[in-house]
Design an enzyme around this catalytic site. Structure first.
Site, short mmCIF file in Angstrom:
data_model
loop_
_atom_site.label_atom_id
_atom_site.label_comp_id
_atom_site.label_asym_id
_atom_site.label_seq_id
_atom_site.Cartn_x
_atom_site.Cartn_y
_atom_site.Cartn_z
N GLY A 272 0.82 -1.21 0.00
CA GLY A 272 0.00 0.00 0.00
C GLY A 272 0.85 1.24 0.00
O GLY A 272 2.01 1.22 0.39
N GLY B 126 3.77 7.76 3.26
CA GLY B 126 4.73 6.67 3.22
C GLY B 126 4.17 5.45 2.53
O GLY B 126 3.07 5.46 1.99
N VAL C 252 3.58 1.10 2.63
CA VAL C 252 3.38 -0.02 3.55
C VAL C 252 3.87 -1.30 2.88
O VAL C 252 3.53 -1.59 1.74
CB VAL C 252 1.90 -0.16 3.94
CG1 VAL C 252 1.73 -1.27 4.97
CG2 VAL C 252 1.35 1.15 4.48
N LYS D 97 4.92 0.30 7.95
CA LYS D 97 4.69 1.57 7.25
C LYS D 97 5.95 2.41 7.39
O LYS D 97 6.34 2.77 8.50
CB LYS D 97 3.50 2.29 7.86
CG LYS D 97 3.21 3.64 7.22
CD LYS D 97 1.88 4.10 7.74
CE LYS D 97 1.52 5.51 7.40
NZ LYS D 97 0.24 5.85 8.05
N ASP E 62 -9.90 10.27 8.24
CA ASP E 62 -9.64 9.76 6.89
C ASP E 62 -10.26 8.38 6.71
O ASP E 62 -9.61 7.44 6.25
CB ASP E 62 -8.13 9.73 6.61
CG ASP E 62 -7.80 9.71 5.12
OD1 ASP E 62 -8.73 9.93 4.30
OD2 ASP E 62 -6.63 9.47 4.76
#
Ligand code: NAG
Ligand code: NAG
Ligand code: NAG
Length: 387
Positions: free
Chosen positions: A75, A80, A82, A97, A205
């Site tokens: 991801g 950043g 993952v 992460k 989020d």
């Protein structure tokens, strides 16, 4: 005798000064280390994540992720990337992460996420294992967070990835009961963050790619990188979070509450709005950024315009197929499955009201539990009847 004497003078002339130099070096290094440690403590307020977890270094993580190879990339977030990794040789799969510290706000996001997750314990919230704040082999700052690994990926992939990757007509089968379980799990997590915790936490989020699924498809809310929190009920304002930085991107297009456009204040109703969008998206199976949602049309408005009478025209056709509902015949409001879908979508509408004060709070969790339980018990009865 002679040799002993020789050794004595040797030790006096050579060994002792060396010992003295080494000792003072060690003293100097430990003082520096202490000072540095103190500094680190100040900047990340010493994350301590409940469960004991061994300290990990940059090189442990390089090994675990095969040098942060793209084949282990699972991801990419705002601050950043993952990676999945195997730590300490065992079956210990973790998600790592790595913060891209060159991105503005990334260092702060690391601290925000540490602080948000430090005291959070909930079965529907991703567990953070440990933090790594050190430097890489070339001496650059390196910050990473380790989480438990979620083998079934995220909700976005569940909804939109295709079987065998061959064309959009082959979307994953996602049953009504699985969709209900996922919304119930996410609503439980948000109710906990908003209401049951010593500190009110606003996630800021909520979106399908931040909803992660473990082996038994239980949903976990993750990515607290832009969260905001209120330390106790006596203060009314939220902590300085990334949201206070007006240049920071807030939330994600499609899921962000309309009042944010004017730089609105942090509030739990922001999460409620995003949750409502995710809920509508799950049952309609269209992204809020879909081409059909533009020029004043949004997924929430689309749902509002079509409920209740045209509900069968907007829900995911795969659900109708599973429930043996035909949308060409008039909708049978007495049918258990139809009632269930209608109640769920109505909650989505209430959560996505344009005026924040008109939205329900995360008390919707209790309502969603009720809807799900009712659906499943009636379902069981019908199954019994049929067999
Ligand atoms: C997820 O939600 C479903 C439906 O309510 C529930 O049965 C299950 O226990 C939940 N899982 C967790 C870990 O909360
Ligand atoms: C998906 O669901 C449909 C309808 O319920 C069913 O006909 C089909 O066989 C399912 N496909 C798979 C791969 O489970
Ligand atoms: C939810 O919305 C419906 C219609 O939009 C309304 O009748 C109902 O009162 C709302 N419920 C709550 C708790 O706000």
């Amino acid at each position: 005798m002679d040799s002993i004497k020789h050794t004595d003078s040797f030790s006096l002339k050579v060994v002792l000064p060396i010992i003295a130099i080494v000792a003072s070096l060690i003293a100097a290094i430990s003082i520096m280390g202490f000072w540095k440690g103190k500094q680190n403590k100040q900047s990340i307020s010493s994350p301590s994540f409940g469960r004991k977890f061994p300290k990990v270094s940059h090189s442990d993580l390089v090994r675990a992720t095969e040098g942060f190879s793209t084949s282990n990339l699972i991801g990419r977030g705002r601050y950043g990337s993952v990676y999945q990794g195997k730590l300490f040789e065992e079956k210990n799969m973790v998600a790592v992460k790595v913060f891209n510290l060159e991105t503005r706000g990334a260092g702060k996001s690391f601290i925000v996420e540490c602080n948000a997750l430090k005291n959070v314990r909930h079965r529907n919230i991703v567990t953070i294992l440990t933090a790594c704040s050190s430097s890489d082999s070339s001496g650059n700052d390196f910050k990473a967070l380790l989480y438990e690994f979620m083998p079934q990926g995220d909700l976005h992939n569940l909804l939109y990835s295709t079987r065998d990757g061959d064309g959009s007509s082959n979307l994953n089968n996602v049953s009504l009961s699985l969709r209900l379980n996922i919304v119930v799990n996410v609503s439980d997590a948000l109710a906990y963050l908003h209401h049951n915790h010593q500190r009110t936490i606003v996630h800021n989020d909520i979106k399908p790619s931040n909803i992660l699924l473990n082996d038994d498809m239980t949903a976990h809310v993750g990515d607290f990188g832009v969260a905001a929190f209120k330390s106790d009920s006596t203060t009314s304002s939220f902590s300085d979070s990334l949201l206070a930085d007006s240049s920071a991107i807030k939330g994600t297009i499609g899921y962000i509450a309309p009042e944010c456009a004017g730089g609105g204040r942090v509030s739990t109703s922001l999460d409620v709005y995003s949750f409502g969008i995710v809920l509508l998206e799950m049952f309609i199976r269209r992204m809020p950024t879909d081409d059909m949602f533009k020029d004043g049309m949004s997924i929430a408005k689309y749902a509002e315009l079509n409920l209740p009478d045209n509900m069968l025209h907007i829900v995911d056709p795969q659900l109708l197929q599973e429930l043996h509902i035909c949308y060409e015949t008039p909708m049978d409001l007495e049918k258990n499955e139809v009632k269930c879908l209608l109640s769920v979508l109505n909650i989505g509408l209430n959560c996505t009201r344009l005026v924040p004060s008109e939205r329900m709070s995360m008390e919707v969790a209790a309502k969603l539990h009720g809807i799900r339980d009712k659906y499943l018990t009636t379902q069981k009865k019908e199954d019994k009847y049929l067999t």
